[in-house]
Design an enzyme around this catalytic site. Structure first.
Site, PDB file in Angstrom:
ATOM      1  N   SER A  64       0.829  -1.202   0.000  1.00  0.00           N
ATOM      2  CA  SER A  64       0.000   0.000   0.000  1.00  0.00           C
ATOM      3  C   SER A  64       0.867   1.257   0.000  1.00  0.00           C
ATOM      4  CB  SER A  64      -0.927   0.002   1.229  1.00  0.00           C
ATOM      5  OG  SER A  64      -1.837  -1.074   1.207  1.00  0.00           O
ATOM      6  N   ALA A 158      -4.913  -0.938  -2.338  1.00  0.00           N
ATOM      7  CA  ALA A 158      -4.251  -0.318  -1.190  1.00  0.00           C
ATOM      8  C   ALA A 158      -5.255  -0.171  -0.055  1.00  0.00           C
ATOM      9  CB  ALA A 158      -3.686   1.047  -1.574  1.00  0.00           C
ATOM     10  N   LYS A 159      -4.839  -0.543   1.150  1.00  0.00           N
ATOM     11  CA  LYS A 159      -5.717  -0.379   2.311  1.00  0.00           C
ATOM     12  C   LYS A 159      -5.461   1.022   2.875  1.00  0.00           C
ATOM     13  CE  LYS A 159      -7.252  -2.811   6.494  1.00  0.00           C
ATOM     14  NZ  LYS A 159      -8.624  -3.097   6.043  1.00  0.00           N
ATOM     15  N   SER A 160      -6.165   1.989   2.305  1.00  0.00           N
ATOM     16  CA  SER A 160      -5.945   3.387   2.655  1.00  0.00           C
ATOM     17  C   SER A 160      -7.136   3.953   3.407  1.00  0.00           C
ATOM     18  CB  SER A 160      -5.691   4.224   1.397  1.00  0.00           C
ATOM     19  OG  SER A 160      -6.869   4.336   0.628  1.00  0.00           O
ATOM     20  N   TYR A 164     -11.902   4.393   2.987  1.00  0.00           N
ATOM     21  CA  TYR A 164     -12.908   4.089   3.998  1.00  0.00           C
ATOM     22  C   TYR A 164     -13.913   5.226   4.203  1.00  0.00           C
ATOM     23  CZ  TYR A 164     -10.975  -0.435   4.943  1.00  0.00           C
ATOM     24  OH  TYR A 164     -10.592  -1.736   4.810  1.00  0.00           O
TER      25      TYR A 164
END
Length: 316
Positions: A64, A158-160, A164
């Site tokens: 990420s 990507a865990k951004s 969220y």
């Protein structure tokens, strides 16, 4: 669920008191959402606390960061060891870990390059994300009116934190309409994922899940379910899923670190299968919880035991 603070948080190589882990209100992350993070569970096992798939989670965090042009001064091994030490320092028998990489206090403006990179790792106790009885009884969900990000807008792999904001819209809409969770479609109207979970369905004994091209986060628990399905000789297919296939599925369930494996009993008030946890969901749950709780052999090497002797990489 209220956040229960613990004693220490890891920050840039040192342990600090929980209440001292703060950022300035004008930090880049506050205005522009420049944050990558992970969610990782540590389980109680007969051998002591064990972090589940810590290496894979850490690699996804590094991936990420690469997508967002963030260079970390910490290696994968150093971050792994920091997580182990954090669980030890806080004397946690089990917990949820949250590694966070953010752009901090620097210049004002969208350009992030001159804002410093801050790395935090926190941990705290966390129970069932969708409710304490969701694992057994399942949840009622809806198809959201909000779609997942289209390709080439925001990177779904990507865990951004920015992604969220989309998840919050999906979750809030579901809650105010009387559901526990929402399922998002992609920009073409194909099934993507929940606000914070991947999704699987079972039809005629075959396990289906959307591919990454449907704006899906490459979930670590998603990969775990796929692996366990193949271990159990369950046919697994990653392919595009039309919305209506959810309604006629024999079983549907969410997967995720916080969610674990949670059956879905209805979608848009249409009962799924028998309206109860199905046999394949149950079988996957039994295998998953057996491994993470240490009652079944960790044949894939997914557990990192915290109480094993290890090198200290952060001062207390």
């Amino acid at each position: 669920m209220p956040l229960q603070k613990t004693e220490k948080i890891w920050h840039n190589g040192k342990f600090v008191a929980w209440d001292d882990a703060t950022i300035h209100v004008t930090s880049h992350v506050v205005s522009y959402g420049s944050c990558l993070f992970e969610g990782i569970r540590c389980y109680s096992t007969p051998g002591g606390p064990a972090i589940f798939r810590a290496r894979e989670h850490t690699q996804r965090l590094l991936d990420s960061c690469r997508i967002y042009r963030i260079e970390l001064k910490y290696s994968l091994e150093e971050l792994l060891q920091a997580m182990v030490e954090l669980v030890r320092v806080n004397r946690m028998p089990h917990c949820y870990l949250r590694p966070i990489v953010l752009r901090g206090y620097g210049e004002v403006g969208v350009n992030p390059f001159k804002s410093p990179i801050e790395v935090y790792i926190a941990c705290w106790p966390w129970g069932g994300y969708l409710g304490e009885d969701a694992i057994e009884k399942g949840v009622d969900v809806c198809i959201s009116s909000w779609s997942r990000m289209a390709p080439n807008t925001l990177p779904a792999m990507a865990k951004s934190a920015a992604n969220y904001m989309n998840s919050q819209l999906i979750k809030m809409e579901a809650l105010v309409n009387g559901y526990v969770e929402g399922i998002a479609l992609d920009e073409r109207g194909l099934v993507s994922e929940g606000s914070g979970e991947n999704i699987f369905l079972v039809r005629d004994g075959v396990l289906f899940t959307p591919p990454l091209s449907n704006s899906v986060l490459p979930g670590i628990t998603r990969d775990t379910v796929i692996t366990l399905g193949r271990d159990l000789d369950i046919p697994v297919r990653e392919e595009a899923i039309p919305r209506e296939m959810l309604y006629i599925a024999d079983e549907v369930f969410f997967s995720g670190t916080a969610t674990e494996i949670a059956p879905i009993r209805s979608i848009d008030r249409i009962q799924i299968g028998s309206g109860q946890r199905g046999p394949i969901t149950r079988k996957l749950q039994e295998e998953f919880f057996g491994i993470v709780q240490g009652t079944k052999r960790d044949r894939h090497g997914w557990l990192t035991l915290v109480n094993q002797p290890a090198r200290v990489v952060a001062s207390r």
